[in-house]
Design a protein around this motif. Structure first.
Motif, PDB file in Angstrom:
ATOM      1  N   ARG A   1       2.817  48.633 -70.827  1.00 34.98           N
ATOM      2  CA  ARG A   1       2.149  48.629 -69.522  1.00 34.98           C
ATOM      3  C   ARG A   1       0.636  48.763 -69.681  1.00 34.98           C
ATOM      4  O   ARG A   1      -0.147  48.078 -69.014  1.00 34.98           O
ATOM      5  CB  ARG A   1       2.693  49.764 -68.662  1.00 34.98           C
TER       6      ARG A   1
ATOM      7  N   GLN B   1       4.762  43.074 -66.522  1.00 37.23           N
ATOM      8  CA  GLN B   1       3.523  43.368 -65.802  1.00 37.23           C
ATOM      9  C   GLN B   1       2.607  42.146 -65.718  1.00 37.23           C
ATOM     10  O   GLN B   1       2.075  41.828 -64.649  1.00 37.23           O
ATOM     11  CB  GLN B   1       2.785  44.517 -66.505  1.00 37.23           C
TER      12      GLN B   1
ATOM     13  N   LEU C   1      -3.367  46.171 -62.130  1.00 39.22           N
ATOM     14  CA  LEU C   1      -2.091  46.635 -62.652  1.00 39.22           C
ATOM     15  C   LEU C   1      -2.124  48.156 -62.858  1.00 39.22           C
ATOM     16  O   LEU C   1      -3.153  48.685 -63.275  1.00 39.22           O
ATOM     17  CB  LEU C   1      -1.782  45.956 -63.993  1.00 39.22           C
TER      18      LEU C   1
END
Length: 487
Positions: A470, A163, A486
């Motif tokens: 994440r 990410q 993100l």
């Protein structure tokens, strides 16, 4: 859904496998996937259920868009299913193989019938994506000039690295082993997760710009303070790698070993045939006793059988789980029912009996005159629970028994990150010994140092590690840039 009556027309059909007694010749994946038509029919079993509990807090932690890609594969739209899957999960090739699938336990269809094959559908989609050439390097168009150090290259660290790299930051991963991947590479045996898949994904990350520094043990080769000085942010995704011990008489006998040490060296031998396993860590010709009944214990059974053990026994202090759901685990909660995993099946096929003994507490390890392990003494227990109290085991007098053993593998779980990693660097810990960081923010007690995965929440699942990685990436991106796009 494209087939509203599919769940009534098609029965659950899962991947085939090599028979248990025939797959012990090597450490290879033994599942044979369904053909395309059968897999698409399994997608048709996904119901138009209104509230898809597979995506709820009881189901998939990474919020996979399960009904959507089930419907897409039913219609043969595999490329669209691939892109839907990759929106939420960085590594479906791992979760599609090793996840215990809480999504299937929460499947609405599972209230009355066998659940949708969500896990196998997921694996089929990502495997199709690789075969179709869709898994190619995604080189970030712009670099931010910010740098992030990630300690640990397991699923949490890898998800965060993926990410953050896509956000344009320069990511460097520090891994103490000789290959990146953490438990994906060394903690999970190759017959459960082919290491070529792990290396393939690592190569892709490297091609996208992620830097791997293997053989670097943070806390020994480089300090956390040094990383903090050199990088704009640091993420601790080092796992909960301190094993839980069993401090009973005879613990120091030769032959009593932590399960993860055994599995790591066994997998290293699989990856490098020139590497020799020390005799004390080989199960060949030995009577093996595994203490602990979780996934790690099962992996030890399968590994010991492939190494040619003369017998294998699995001891578990907890009682035997029920065959079906009880009032204590109603749908859609995870059903902790009795299951036979691949190691149990293989042991039964090899020696004729289920290797598990439940409700057994270990009293001591028995040795010979020169300090070698020769047996494990146990006693049966009965579990009692007073109102408002935690269940506790009560010994049943007269049930003591000595089980012959030349090798004992302790698969009792983990109790947090190892202390040496932070050294004298003061990081707050929670009551269970994990690095303390607020849920959803992942920031430790020191500015610029974040924590994710098992190091923060304790021993857990690969899918939870991916979710943590994440989430931490999003917060690190916000810390570095003032905002984050993100997911």
């Amino acid at each position: 859904m494209g087939k509203p009556t599919g769940f009534m027309e098609y029965s659950r059909k899962v991947a085939g496998s090599v028979p248990p007694g025939q797959r012990l010749e090597g450490f290879y994946e033994f599942k044979s996937p369904l053909d395309r038509k059968d897999q698409e029919e399994q997608g048709a079993r996904c119901m138009d259920c209104g509230v898809p509990f597979c995506q709820s807090d009881y189901g998939c932690p990474v919020d996979n868009l399960i009904p959507e890609w089930n419907d897409l594969i039913y219609h043969g739209r595999w490329e669209e299913a691939f892109y839907r899957l990759m929106k939420t999960n960085n590594f479906p090739e791992y979760t599609g193989r090793v996840c215990p699938a809480p999504c299937e336990h929460a499947c609405v269809l599972a209230m009355n019938d066998p659940a949708v094959t969500i896990k196998e559908n997921e694996a089929a989609i990502i495997d199709w994506g690789y075969e179709a050439g869709l898994m190619t390097p995604r080189i970030p168009a712009v670099r931010t000039g910010k740098s992030v150090a990630i300690v640990g290259s397991g699923p949490a660290g890898l998800a965060a690295a993926d990410q953050l790299n896509q956000a344009g930051h320069q990511v460097t991963m520090f891994e103490r082993a000789d290959r990146p991947g953490g438990l994906l590479m060394y903690g999970i045996p190759a017959m459960k997760l082919d290491k070529k898949l792990v290396q393939r994904r690592n190569n892709l990350l490297q091609a996208e710009g992620v830097i791997f520094r293997t053989g670097v043990d943070v806390g020994r080769d480089v300090s956390l303070k040094e990383l903090q000085r050199e990088y704009d942010a640091v993420l601790l995704a080092c796992g909960a790698t301190k094993p839980r011990d069993l401090p009973v008489a005879g613990r120091d006998l030769s032959g009593v070993t932590f399960a993860m040490d055994y599995l790591t060296l066994s997998t290293r031998r699989v990856l490098d045939s020139s590497w020799s396993i020390p005799e004390e860590l080989s199960a060949q010709g030995k009577r093996v006793v595994v203490i602990g009944g979780g996934d790690t214990g099962n992996d030890c059974l399968g590994t010991a059988l492939r190494q040619g053990c003369s017998s294998v026994l699995n001891l578990e202090i907890l009682p035997q789980p029920p065959l079906d759901r009880t009032r204590e685990m109603p749908w859609p909660a995870f059903a902790r029912t009795l299951k036979s995993d691949y190691g149990h099946e293989e042991a039964s096929a090899t020696f004729g009996d289920d290797p598990r003994l439940f409700s057994r507490r270990t009293l001591r390890f028995v040795g010979d005159k020169i300090g070698r392990l020769r047996g494990v003494e146990t006693i049966q227990v009965r579990w009692e629970k007073e109102p408002g109290e935690t269940p506790r085991p009560v010994d049943l007098a007269g049930t003591e028994e000595v089980h012959p053993a030349d090798m004992v593998l302790l698969a009792l779980g983990f109790v947090g990150p190892e202390e040496y990693l932070v050294g004298d660097f003061p990081l707050d810990r929670d009551g269970r010994g994990n690095f303390q960081a607020e849920e959803g923010h992942f920031l430790s007690s020191k500015p610029g140092i974040f924590v994710a995965g098992d190091a923060r929440r304790g021993q857990s699942l690969v899918v939870w590690a991916i979710k943590e990685g994440r989430g931490a990436a999003r917060e690190i991106d916000r810390y570095l840039m003032g905002f984050s796009e993100l997911p």
